[in-house]
Design a protein around this motif. Structure first.
Motif, short mmCIF file in Angstrom:
data_model
loop_
_atom_site.label_atom_id
_atom_site.label_comp_id
_atom_site.label_asym_id
_atom_site.label_seq_id
_atom_site.Cartn_x
_atom_site.Cartn_y
_atom_site.Cartn_z
N UNK A 111 25.02 -2.43 -17.23
CA UNK A 111 24.13 -3.37 -16.51
C UNK A 111 23.95 -3.34 -15.07
N UNK A 112 24.58 -2.02 -14.49
CA UNK A 112 24.45 -1.66 -13.18
C UNK A 112 23.65 -0.38 -13.00
N UNK A 113 22.85 -0.46 -11.67
CA UNK A 113 22.40 0.94 -11.28
C UNK A 113 21.57 0.53 -9.99
N UNK A 114 20.48 1.34 -9.79
CA UNK A 114 19.91 1.28 -8.58
C UNK A 114 18.36 0.97 -8.79
N UNK A 115 18.04 -0.01 -7.94
CA UNK A 115 16.33 -0.64 -7.73
C UNK A 115 16.02 -0.32 -6.47
N UNK A 116 14.54 -0.14 -6.53
CA UNK A 116 13.90 -0.03 -5.00
C UNK A 116 13.17 -1.33 -4.94
N UNK A 117 13.21 -1.89 -3.62
CA UNK A 117 12.46 -3.19 -3.35
C UNK A 117 12.03 -2.88 -1.81
N UNK A 118 10.78 -3.07 -1.86
CA UNK A 118 10.22 -2.98 -0.43
C UNK A 118 10.58 -1.63 0.07
N UNK A 119 10.73 -0.54 -0.64
CA UNK A 119 10.99 0.75 0.05
C UNK A 119 12.44 1.08 0.20
N UNK A 120 13.25 0.09 0.05
CA UNK A 120 14.70 0.13 0.17
C UNK A 120 15.48 0.19 -1.22
N UNK A 121 16.53 1.16 -1.22
CA UNK A 121 17.11 1.37 -2.62
C UNK A 121 18.32 0.38 -2.52
N UNK A 131 18.07 -3.13 -18.57
CA UNK A 131 16.73 -2.76 -18.15
C UNK A 131 16.56 -1.33 -18.02
N UNK A 132 15.30 -0.64 -18.75
CA UNK A 132 15.22 0.69 -18.49
C UNK A 132 14.61 0.99 -17.26
N UNK A 133 14.84 2.55 -16.83
CA UNK A 133 14.13 2.83 -15.59
C UNK A 133 12.74 2.73 -15.56
N UNK A 134 12.39 2.63 -14.41
CA UNK A 134 10.79 2.32 -14.11
C UNK A 134 10.40 0.84 -14.37
N UNK A 135 11.15 -0.12 -14.93
CA UNK A 135 10.80 -1.35 -15.27
C UNK A 135 10.79 -2.22 -14.19
#
Length: 153
Positions: A111-121, A131-135
């Motif tokens: 259930x954990x990983x990396x997301x990008x929001x407003x240009x910040x990881x 949740x799959x990658x690029x979702x």
């Protein structure tokens, strides 16, 4: 008599070191016991029973006094850090984000990983499903330095 006094003082020094500097290692306490035992032996062997008993009483009294003085709160305050650390290695996500912000998953959140929001990881955790990658994801909350997200359908 000089060696007896020296051994008693060394014993007190090792006892204080055990209490303040090398706590929990029993090295200081062991050395203090060796010094105390040697002083007591020398006192009984060289000066007789009366001096031996006096040395035991002095050792007990000095050990009690040094222990009480060492464990007083003011002694610890002198040895402790007085500054407060108010900074963090990175800003908390809730300082830049708010619930409802959207972004994209950079890795699979299982259930954990990396997301990008407003240009910040950010480190993120899915609230319910993988949740799959690029979702597309939406921020729903925060937990320490982790952003809690859900998948946008």
């Amino acid at each position: 008599m000089f060696y007896i006094v020296l051994l008693i003082l060394l014993g007190v020094l090792f006892l204080v070191a055990e209490l303040l500097v090398i706590t929990g290692s029993v090295i200081g306490a062991s050395l203090a016991l060796v010094c105390y035992g040697s002083a007591i032996y020398l006192a009984f062997a060289q000066y007789g029973t009366l001096v031996g008993v006096i040395v035991i009483a002095v050792i007990l009294l000095l050990s009690l006094i040094s222990t009480v003085v060492s464990l007083r709160a003011k002694t610890w305050r002198k040895l402790s850090l007085q500054q407060e650390i108010e900074s963090a290695s990175m800003p908390l996500p809730e300082q830049k984000l708010k619930a409802g912000d959207c972004g994209v998953a950079l890795s699979r959140l299982a259930p954990a990983g990396k997301v990008e929001i407003d240009g910040t990881i950010y480190e993120a955790r899915s609230m319910d499903v993988f949740i799959d990658q690029r979702s597309e994801v939406e921020v729903v909350g925060f937990e320490n330095f982790t952003v809690l997200v859900k998948k946008i359908n």
